[in-house]
Design an enzyme around this catalytic site. Structure first.
Site, PDB file in Angstrom:
ATOM      1  N   HIS A  59      -5.125 -20.818  10.819  1.00 46.81           N
ATOM      2  CA  HIS A  59      -6.391 -21.393  10.375  1.00 46.81           C
ATOM      3  C   HIS A  59      -7.215 -20.380   9.582  1.00 46.81           C
ATOM      4  O   HIS A  59      -7.737 -20.700   8.503  1.00 46.81           O
ATOM      5  CB  HIS A  59      -7.219 -21.887  11.560  1.00 46.81           C
ATOM      6  N   GLY A 111     -11.530   3.756   0.446  1.00 46.78           N
ATOM      7  CA  GLY A 111     -12.478   4.513   1.253  1.00 46.78           C
ATOM      8  C   GLY A 111     -13.740   3.775   1.628  1.00 46.78           C
ATOM      9  O   GLY A 111     -14.724   4.403   2.022  1.00 46.78           O
ATOM     10  N   CYS A 127      -5.598 -27.344  12.128  1.00 48.12           N
ATOM     11  CA  CYS A 127      -6.629 -28.389  12.136  1.00 48.12           C
ATOM     12  C   CYS A 127      -6.032 -29.788  12.001  1.00 48.12           C
ATOM     13  O   CYS A 127      -6.604 -30.760  12.486  1.00 48.12           O
ATOM     14  CB  CYS A 127      -7.638 -28.131  11.029  1.00 48.12           C
ATOM     15  N   ASP A 178       0.846  -1.185   0.000  1.00 47.54           N
ATOM     16  CA  ASP A 178       0.000   0.000   0.000  1.00 47.54           C
ATOM     17  C   ASP A 178       0.884   1.238   0.000  1.00 47.54           C
ATOM     18  O   ASP A 178       2.061   1.188   0.359  1.00 47.54           O
ATOM     19  CB  ASP A 178      -0.930  -0.010   1.215  1.00 47.54           C
ATOM     20  N   SER A 179       0.292   2.357  -0.369  1.00 43.34           N
ATOM     21  CA  SER A 179       1.069   3.576  -0.581  1.00 43.34           C
ATOM     22  C   SER A 179       1.295   4.371   0.688  1.00 43.34           C
ATOM     23  O   SER A 179       2.181   5.220   0.743  1.00 43.34           O
ATOM     24  CB  SER A 179       0.324   4.463  -1.580  1.00 43.34           C
ATOM     25  N   GLY A 180       0.484   4.130   1.713  1.00 43.31           N
ATOM     26  CA  GLY A 180       0.534   4.932   2.926  1.00 43.31           C
ATOM     27  C   GLY A 180      -0.682   5.808   3.102  1.00 43.31           C
ATOM     28  O   GLY A 180      -0.844   6.462   4.135  1.00 43.31           O
ATOM     29  N   GLY A 181      -1.562   5.839   2.112  1.00 40.19           N
ATOM     30  CA  GLY A 181      -2.749   6.684   2.200  1.00 40.19           C
ATOM     31  C   GLY A 181      -3.660   6.300   3.348  1.00 40.19           C
ATOM     32  O   GLY A 181      -4.038   7.140   4.173  1.00 40.19           O
ATOM     33  N   CYS A 202      -5.260 -27.068   7.091  1.00 39.64           N
ATOM     34  CA  CYS A 202      -4.270 -26.165   7.668  1.00 39.64           C
ATOM     35  C   CYS A 202      -3.494 -26.873   8.784  1.00 39.64           C
ATOM     36  O   CYS A 202      -3.931 -27.893   9.332  1.00 39.64           O
ATOM     37  CB  CYS A 202      -4.930 -24.890   8.204  1.00 39.64           C
ATOM     38  N   ASP A 230      -8.031  -7.141   0.317  1.00 39.19           N
ATOM     39  CA  ASP A 230      -7.050  -7.220   1.399  1.00 39.19           C
ATOM     40  C   ASP A 230      -7.734  -6.798   2.685  1.00 39.19           C
ATOM     41  O   ASP A 230      -8.649  -5.968   2.678  1.00 39.19           O
ATOM     42  CB  ASP A 230      -5.849  -6.302   1.136  1.00 39.19           C
ATOM     43  N   CYS A 275     -10.520 -29.226   6.934  1.00 39.94           N
ATOM     44  CA  CYS A 275      -9.507 -28.193   6.701  1.00 39.94           C
ATOM     45  C   CYS A 275      -8.113 -28.814   6.727  1.00 39.94           C
ATOM     46  O   CYS A 275      -7.800 -29.629   7.598  1.00 39.94           O
ATOM     47  CB  CYS A 275      -9.620 -27.096   7.763  1.00 39.94           C
ATOM     48  N   GLN A 311     -11.726   7.053  -5.370  1.00 38.57           N
ATOM     49  CA  GLN A 311     -12.278   7.583  -4.129  1.00 38.57           C
ATOM     50  C   GLN A 311     -13.626   8.263  -4.423  1.00 38.57           C
ATOM     51  O   GLN A 311     -14.184   8.088  -5.491  1.00 38.57           O
ATOM     52  CB  GLN A 311     -11.283   8.548  -3.477  1.00 38.57           C
ATOM     53  N   ASP A 345      -3.098   8.015  -2.031  1.00 36.10           N
ATOM     54  CA  ASP A 345      -4.442   8.583  -2.082  1.00 36.10           C
ATOM     55  C   ASP A 345      -4.781   9.236  -0.759  1.00 36.10           C
ATOM     56  O   ASP A 345      -4.088   9.065   0.242  1.00 36.10           O
ATOM     57  CB  ASP A 345      -5.476   7.500  -2.408  1.00 36.10           C
TER      58      ASP A 345
END
Length: 311
Positions: free
Chosen positions: A258, A139, A232, A16-19, A229, A189, A227, A112, A70
């Site tokens: 998990h 946003g 589990c 990410d850019s930091g926005g 993982c 994300d 599962c 945005q 942004d």
């Protein structure tokens, strides 16, 4: 060797850019046309980040996908302030694109416009001619009702370029993922899977359970027998319950493993259902069985988080 080699991760990486991060710092950050000045919550030192610096930092990290800088806004901000932030985001996006020269790194723009459909459409129409590698929707998931988020995602799914990735930022609950894939989103994300895991909230195909509850104390079986993982495959629900009650740090690790695998499996199932042209049936079945978290409680928690950050 880049961030992948540094942390031993062979898969793709998005930075990410930091926005959003400066947005989350609230009063610790000051936004101007040149960029953002923010005070570190760790040691109080001041830092400056501009579109150019953000782009250069992401280039040095060697991420596969970089984001433009942004200006993110809270969901209850007045429309004039949202417009000013949106217009600045557009100018910053152009500045990021002008200095981005990493051929093996994609650069995504961020749409945005707050909760206004008209502003969202205007933002998309402004950014699309700039021809970015992908388009994110920023946003959202900042305290607004889910129905509002779904509506904006639906509109954006119809107007953003079909041949390029659509990235819905900050969204990660299982029901939101399957709903928003159906609305045309490709990429997500969110810190939610690991955040709730650290508090004993574990995902199942029937909803999220709180492994702290007394009923799990004697359940000598995996959380999910289907599962694959590490958690589990090796530990019982009773053991996880014990770890959380004893406040062992291993509880956080096993819960996170998990939940991340659950999200990965869910996306694999979604992708398979799309390829087999049965996504609608899969979505209906999943949402029919999955008990979602309380919406009012979710909004209250988000509002409390925003107020804390802006205090």
């Amino acid at each position: 060797g880049g961030i992948q080699r540094f942390m031993g991760w062979p898969g793709p990486v998005l930075t990410d850019s930091g926005g959003f991060q400066t947005f989350s710092l609230g009063r610790l950050s000051t936004i101007a046309e040149d960029g953002v000045v923010f005070r570190s919550p760790i040691d109080g030192s001041n830092h400056f980040i501009s579109p150019e610096i953000s782009t250069q930092n992401q280039k040095l990290l060697g991420a596969d996908i970089a984001m433009v800088l942004d200006q993110c806004t809270p969901h209850n901000l007045d429309e004039l302030s949202v417009r000013l932030a949106m217009d600045r985001t557009h100018r910053w996006a152009l500045r990021c694109k002008e200095v981005h020269n990493q051929e093996d790194q994609s650069l995504f723009a961020i749409v945005q416009g707050g909760m206004s459909i008209d502003l969202r459409l205007e933002s998309a129409a402004t950014l699309m001619p700039m021809d970015f590698d992908g388009y994110a929707i920023g946003g959202l998931s900042v305290g607004e009702p889910k129905a509002q988020m779904y509506h904006i995602a639906s509109v954006m799914g119809k107007v953003l370029p079909y041949e390029k990735p659509r990235y819905l930022m900050g969204v990660g609950s299982p029901e939101d993922l399957i709903e928003c894939v159906g609305l045309g989103m490709d990429l997500f994300d969110c810190a939610l899977p690991t955040r709730v895991a650290r508090n004993g909230g574990l995902f199942t195909y029937y909803g999220r359970i709180n492994v702290d509850n007394a009923k799990f104390r004697y359940q000598d079986k995996p959380l999910d027998s289907n599962c694959d993982c590490y958690t589990c495959c090796n530990f019982s629900v009773a053991y996880l319950h014990h770890l959380f009650k004893a406040k062992e740090l291993l509880a956080h690790r096993l819960g996170s493993i998990h939940n991340l695998r659950f999200i990965t499996r869910l996306m694999e199932d979604i992708r398979k259902a799309i390829l087999e042209k049965r996504f609608s049936t899969f979505k209906k079945q999943f949402l029919g069985e999955y008990k979602v978290a309380n919406e009012n409680e979710r909004q209250m928690q988000m509002e409390k988080w925003i107020q804390q950050k802006q205090a």
